[in-house]
Scaffold this active site. Structure first.
Site, PDB file in Angstrom:
ATOM      1  N   SER A  46       1.016  -1.150   0.007  1.00 36.55           N
ATOM      2  CA  SER A  46       0.110   0.434  -0.532  1.00 36.55           C
ATOM      3  C   SER A  46       0.892   0.972  -0.271  1.00 36.55           C
ATOM      4  O   SER A  46       0.777   2.772  -0.787  1.00 36.55           O
ATOM      5  CB  SER A  46      -1.038   0.123   1.625  1.00 36.55           C
ATOM      6  OG  SER A  46      -1.667  -0.711   1.362  1.00 36.55           O
ATOM      7  N   TYR A 135      -1.032 -10.900   3.911  1.00 35.81           N
ATOM      8  CA  TYR A 135      -1.855  -9.160   4.527  1.00 35.81           C
ATOM      9  C   TYR A 135      -2.773  -9.400   4.931  1.00 35.81           C
ATOM     10  O   TYR A 135      -4.023  -9.179   3.880  1.00 35.81           O
ATOM     11  CB  TYR A 135      -1.280  -8.877   2.758  1.00 35.81           C
ATOM     12  CG  TYR A 135      -1.558  -7.267   2.886  1.00 35.81           C
ATOM     13  CD1 TYR A 135      -1.337  -6.185   4.279  1.00 35.81           C
ATOM     14  CD2 TYR A 135      -0.970  -6.393   2.065  1.00 35.81           C
ATOM     15  CE1 TYR A 135      -1.783  -4.325   4.265  1.00 35.81           C
ATOM     16  CE2 TYR A 135      -1.535  -4.455   1.900  1.00 35.81           C
ATOM     17  CZ  TYR A 135      -1.601  -3.772   3.490  1.00 35.81           C
ATOM     18  OH  TYR A 135      -1.190  -2.913   3.528  1.00 35.81           O
ATOM     19  N   LYS A 164       0.915  -9.907   7.692  1.00 35.75           N
ATOM     20  CA  LYS A 164       1.363  -9.165   8.281  1.00 35.75           C
ATOM     21  C   LYS A 164       0.185  -8.341   8.162  1.00 35.75           C
ATOM     22  O   LYS A 164      -1.115  -7.506   7.708  1.00 35.75           O
ATOM     23  CB  LYS A 164       1.437  -8.464   6.625  1.00 35.75           C
ATOM     24  CG  LYS A 164       1.811  -6.470   7.023  1.00 35.75           C
ATOM     25  CD  LYS A 164       2.185  -6.162   5.411  1.00 35.75           C
ATOM     26  CE  LYS A 164       2.137  -4.650   5.645  1.00 35.75           C
ATOM     27  NZ  LYS A 164       0.902  -4.004   5.705  1.00 35.75           N
ATOM     28  N   THR A 166      -2.713  -6.119   9.411  1.00 37.13           N
ATOM     29  CA  THR A 166      -3.184  -4.299   9.643  1.00 37.13           C
ATOM     30  C   THR A 166      -4.196  -4.662  10.103  1.00 37.13           C
ATOM     31  O   THR A 166      -5.194  -3.780  10.001  1.00 37.13           O
ATOM     32  CB  THR A 166      -2.768  -4.097   8.227  1.00 37.13           C
ATOM     33  OG1 THR A 166      -1.078  -4.236   7.707  1.00 37.13           O
ATOM     34  CG2 THR A 166      -3.260  -2.688   8.563  1.00 37.13           C
ATOM     35  N   GLY A 188       1.513  -4.359  11.817  1.00 40.20           N
ATOM     36  CA  GLY A 188       1.106  -3.543  10.271  1.00 40.20           C
ATOM     37  C   GLY A 188       0.261  -1.893  10.862  1.00 40.20           C
ATOM     38  O   GLY A 188       0.690  -1.034   9.812  1.00 40.20           O
ATOM     39  N   ASP A 190       1.890   1.003  12.714  1.00 39.49           N
ATOM     40  CA  ASP A 190       3.218   1.648  13.343  1.00 39.49           C
ATOM     41  C   ASP A 190       2.525   2.548  15.275  1.00 39.49           C
ATOM     42  O   ASP A 190       4.013   2.392  16.164  1.00 39.49           O
ATOM     43  CB  ASP A 190       3.558   2.551  12.953  1.00 39.49           C
ATOM     44  CG  ASP A 190       4.477   2.306  11.053  1.00 39.49           C
ATOM     45  OD1 ASP A 190       4.188   1.262  10.312  1.00 39.49           O
ATOM     46  OD2 ASP A 190       4.598   2.670  10.518  1.00 39.49           O
ATOM     47  N   GLU A 191       1.922   2.880  15.131  1.00 36.67           N
ATOM     48  CA  GLU A 191       1.115   3.472  16.299  1.00 36.67           C
ATOM     49  C   GLU A 191       0.640   2.151  17.345  1.00 36.67           C
ATOM     50  O   GLU A 191       0.560   3.008  18.788  1.00 36.67           O
ATOM     51  CB  GLU A 191      -0.005   4.749  15.787  1.00 36.67           C
ATOM     52  CG  GLU A 191      -1.286   3.568  15.068  1.00 36.67           C
ATOM     53  CD  GLU A 191      -0.844   4.024  13.842  1.00 36.67           C
ATOM     54  OE1 GLU A 191      -0.021   4.021  12.790  1.00 36.67           O
ATOM     55  OE2 GLU A 191      -1.560   4.397  12.932  1.00 36.67           O
TER      56      GLU A 191
END
Ligand code: MN9
Length: 290
Positions: A46, A135, A164, A166, A188, A190-191
């Site tokens: 993405s 994903y 993965k 997310t 997935g 980052d925060e």
């Protein structure tokens, strides 16, 4: 898959002003990231704007990244597509180039049955004979992976190597790790990197690592060595930056930040809008925090 862990940068694609791929900047971005200590690249996902690219452009990026990175870090090629044959074509190319693994988002747009989505993954795994990372990005396609479906898929094909993840559903991440010991799971978003690691993730794949790789490598090392206080501090610093970026467009902000750091990243492809004047001002504030 024992050595697939740590911080993987979901690589951005630098563009020229006319939206063509900027190979020179791509090389610089790869060097900058490797110097920051990251463990691998997730290529053509993405973040790389792969869904806005032709099949030839996606292949070009896979090749350029392998040529520039060599064997210095792990490489996962994202090959997901609306069309199984396109995904297989990319996976075979990644294999030929010497990628370590492939990954695919579920086929989006048509709202396929669960049976069809599973078959898409089995077909990619069988045709490429490559380790395959699912994903899981439900917000993009509505494919509702859960621990039961994952267990069935890992049981059905040993080439399915990991996920993965997310998604903010970290209970699911834990259930997958608990039920499928061999599954390699990457966080997935980052925060919530630290939260994902604490629920059992083996590593993290993310877009903000393009410019904050060293911070997240330090976070990862702090977590693994048991220094939770330090890991929390680093996560909070990063999350404050990401919160601002989410308001103005994550990829546009990342490109602007890296451009100001000396790597010309250009615009995101349409229909992404250019960074607004307010976004540019916000980025100036963020630069001061880096
Ligand atoms: O690759 C990225 N996911 C998406 C991972 O962009 C869908 C994340 O790194 C996010 O960009 C980031 C900000 O929400 O966590």
């Amino acid at each position: 898959m024992n050595d697939m862990n740590g911080i993987f940068t979901a690589l951005l694609t630098p563009m020229n002003a006319d939206y063509s791929i900027n190979d020179n900047s791509l090389k610089k971005l790869i060097e900058f990231n490797i110097e920051s200590g990251i463990n691998g690249f997730y290529v053509g996902g993405s973040t790389g704007e792969a869904m806005l690219m032709t099949q030839e452009e996606r292949k070009h990026i896979l090749k350029s990244v392998k040529e520039a990175a060599g064997n210095r870090v792990k490489l996962i090629a994202h090959v997901g597509s609306t069309c199984t044959d396109f995904a297989i074509d990319l996976a075979l190319y990644a294999k030929e180039l010497g990628y370590d693994a492939v990954s695919a988002v579920a086929p989006f747009y048509y709202g396929h049955t669960l049976q069809a989505v599973k078959q898409y993954y089995y077909d990619i795994a069988a045709a490429s004979d490559m380790p395959l990372f699912i994903y899981n990005f439900p917000a993009s396609n509505g494919f509702g992976l859960n621990a039961d479906i994952a267990a069935e898929m890992f049981e059905a094909d040993e080439r399915i190597a990991g996920i993965k993840h997310t998604s903010t559903d970290l209970f699911m991440l834990r259930q997958i790790k608990q039920r499928i010991p061999r599954a390699v799971v990457f966080n997935g978003f980052d925060e919530i990197c630290l939260a994902g690691l604490s629920m059992g993730a083996d590593g993290a794949i993310g877009s903000t690592y393009n410019f904050m790789g060293s911070k997240f490598v330090a976070l990862y090392n702090a977590f693994r060595s048991g220094d939770i206080e330090k890991a929390q501090k680093l996560q909070n610093e990063a999350s404050d930056i990401i919160a601002v970026m989410c308001r103005h467009g994550v990829f546009q902000c990342e490109k602007e930040i890296l451009t100001r750091m000396g790597i010309e990243m250009g615009p995101c492809r349409r229909p992404f809008l250019p960074l607004s004047p307010e976004g540019k001002k916000a980025v100036s504030g963020l630069i001061a925090l880096l």
